[in-house]
Design a protein around this motif. Sequence first.
Motif, short mmCIF file in Angstrom:
data_model
loop_
_atom_site.label_atom_id
_atom_site.label_comp_id
_atom_site.label_asym_id
_atom_site.label_seq_id
_atom_site.Cartn_x
_atom_site.Cartn_y
_atom_site.Cartn_z
N SER A 271 50.90 42.59 32.43
CA SER A 271 49.79 42.00 31.57
C SER A 271 48.59 42.47 32.57
O SER A 271 48.67 42.62 33.60
N SER A 272 47.24 42.05 32.15
CA SER A 272 46.30 42.30 32.64
C SER A 272 45.09 41.41 32.44
O SER A 272 44.95 40.78 31.24
N VAL A 273 44.28 41.42 33.54
CA VAL A 273 42.87 40.41 33.20
C VAL A 273 41.81 41.24 33.55
O VAL A 273 41.83 42.01 34.65
N MET A 274 40.69 41.58 32.55
CA MET A 274 39.49 42.19 32.96
C MET A 274 38.21 41.56 32.84
O MET A 274 38.25 40.57 31.88
N TRP A 275 37.40 41.80 33.68
CA TRP A 275 36.02 41.32 33.34
C TRP A 275 34.89 42.20 34.35
O TRP A 275 35.25 43.09 34.92
N GLN A 276 33.80 41.74 33.73
CA GLN A 276 32.44 42.70 34.17
C GLN A 276 31.75 41.54 35.21
O GLN A 276 31.56 40.47 34.87
N GLN A 277 31.25 41.96 36.49
CA GLN A 277 30.67 41.43 37.35
C GLN A 277 30.08 42.41 38.43
O GLN A 277 30.56 43.39 38.69
N ASP A 278 28.97 42.02 38.79
CA ASP A 278 28.17 43.00 39.98
C ASP A 278 28.22 44.37 39.48
O ASP A 278 28.46 45.29 40.03
N ASP A 279 27.78 44.62 38.06
CA ASP A 279 27.79 45.92 37.64
C ASP A 279 29.17 46.70 37.88
O ASP A 279 29.36 47.95 37.85
N THR A 280 30.28 45.86 38.04
CA THR A 280 31.59 46.58 37.98
C THR A 280 32.41 45.81 37.08
O THR A 280 32.46 44.76 36.76
N VAL A 281 33.34 46.70 36.49
CA VAL A 281 34.46 46.06 35.71
C VAL A 281 35.69 46.06 36.43
O VAL A 281 36.06 47.04 37.05
N TYR A 282 36.40 44.85 36.60
CA TYR A 282 37.18 44.61 37.25
C TYR A 282 38.59 44.40 36.61
O TYR A 282 38.55 43.84 35.44
N THR A 283 39.88 44.99 37.08
CA THR A 283 41.11 44.67 36.30
C THR A 283 42.12 44.26 37.27
O THR A 283 42.16 44.76 38.49
N VAL A 284 42.83 43.17 37.02
CA VAL A 284 44.01 42.63 37.81
C VAL A 284 45.14 42.99 37.01
O VAL A 284 45.17 42.43 35.62
N SER A 285 46.14 43.76 37.21
CA SER A 285 47.40 44.09 36.54
C SER A 285 48.65 44.03 37.29
O SER A 285 48.80 44.60 38.11
N PHE A 286 49.49 42.83 36.79
CA PHE A 286 50.66 42.59 37.28
C PHE A 286 51.89 42.51 36.41
O PHE A 286 51.40 42.62 35.11
N LEU A 287 52.97 42.66 36.78
CA LEU A 287 54.28 42.42 35.98
C LEU A 287 53.88 41.09 35.06
O LEU A 287 53.58 40.27 35.53
N ALA A 288 54.11 41.22 33.93
CA ALA A 288 54.20 40.07 32.85
C ALA A 288 54.62 38.62 33.57
O ALA A 288 53.81 37.89 33.08
N ALA A 289 55.73 38.66 34.14
CA ALA A 289 56.26 37.65 34.48
C ALA A 289 55.17 36.97 35.58
O ALA A 289 55.54 35.63 35.75
N GLU A 290 54.33 37.62 36.06
CA GLU A 290 53.43 36.97 37.07
C GLU A 290 51.91 36.36 36.24
O GLU A 290 51.17 36.20 37.18
N ARG A 291 52.32 36.05 35.02
CA ARG A 291 51.00 35.54 34.28
C ARG A 291 50.25 34.53 34.98
O ARG A 291 49.04 34.81 35.11
N GLN A 292 50.88 33.46 35.34
CA GLN A 292 49.95 32.44 36.14
C GLN A 292 49.24 32.95 37.35
O GLN A 292 48.15 32.69 37.69
N ASN A 293 50.20 33.82 38.07
CA ASN A 293 49.46 34.10 39.20
C ASN A 293 48.41 35.18 39.09
O ASN A 293 47.26 35.44 39.94
N ILE A 294 48.50 35.98 37.97
CA ILE A 294 47.23 37.00 37.65
C ILE A 294 46.07 36.31 37.49
O ILE A 294 45.09 36.62 37.85
N LEU A 295 46.17 35.23 36.64
CA LEU A 295 45.05 34.20 36.36
C LEU A 295 44.48 33.71 37.83
O LEU A 295 43.21 33.89 38.10
N PHE A 296 45.43 33.35 38.54
CA PHE A 296 44.72 32.72 40.04
C PHE A 296 44.07 33.92 40.88
O PHE A 296 43.17 33.53 41.35
N MET A 297 44.86 34.92 40.89
CA MET A 297 44.17 36.03 41.67
C MET A 297 42.93 36.56 41.13
O MET A 297 41.99 36.78 41.79
N ALA A 298 42.82 36.73 39.69
CA ALA A 298 41.43 37.03 39.03
C ALA A 298 40.40 36.15 39.23
O ALA A 298 39.34 36.44 39.68
N ALA A 299 40.69 34.86 39.28
CA ALA A 299 39.84 33.83 39.50
C ALA A 299 39.46 33.93 40.97
O ALA A 299 38.08 33.64 41.46
N SER A 300 40.28 34.15 42.00
CA SER A 300 39.94 34.20 43.37
C SER A 300 39.17 35.47 43.76
O SER A 300 38.17 35.41 44.33
#
Length: 192
Positions: free
Chosen positions: A145-174
């Motif tokens: 699973s992945s989270v993408m967003w744009q910030q600082d003229d940069t597109v960021y992606t956090v991609s981890f095993l789907a079982a890590e859904r909650q942790n993906i959200l926490f790491m993207a927010a961090s």
Amino acid sequence: MINRYGLMVLTGLAVLGNAGAGVAMPADVFLPHLDRIRQTTPPNTVMRLPATVLLGGPGSLNPNELLIRVLPTSSPPRMTVSLFTCASGPFPCLVGSFTAENAGSVNAQRELSRHQLMATPITLTPGVQGFLLEGTSQTPPSDFSSVMWQQDDTVYTVSFLAAERQNILFMAASMAKEEPLQTAQAQRSLSQ
């Protein structure tokens, strides 16, 4: 009404929201690799990393035991920092990755648009919205699973095993809250 999952996200984001701004302080696991990340981040792109790498529950992988690979590419210009459980082997051992690509990249915009169309919008910080694309909702289904967003003229992606859904959200927010790492290019321009 907020379900248990919603309450966990709100609590986690509130905790992250209280983190002080200032110098980027990524998780300890990245510290030995910071010089290489700073030196190889593509021009006009900034890298952010989470303050903590979160994986599974009790008895799961220890982030400090993971292998970190810094994988800059030139076509398209992007920085990827990946986490692995092994150096090589008969089975894939990629746990996840953090990627930064200049927002002007056609590839980055195409992937961000795909996330915006297919994914669930998530507020990472006030003014920064991410898009969570579940591995199970992709065609064909993916283990990641992945989270993408744009910030600082940069597109960021956090991609981890789907079982890590909650942790993906926490790491993207961090990541969205952390200051970007000062790249070698930015340091040179400051010293001139």
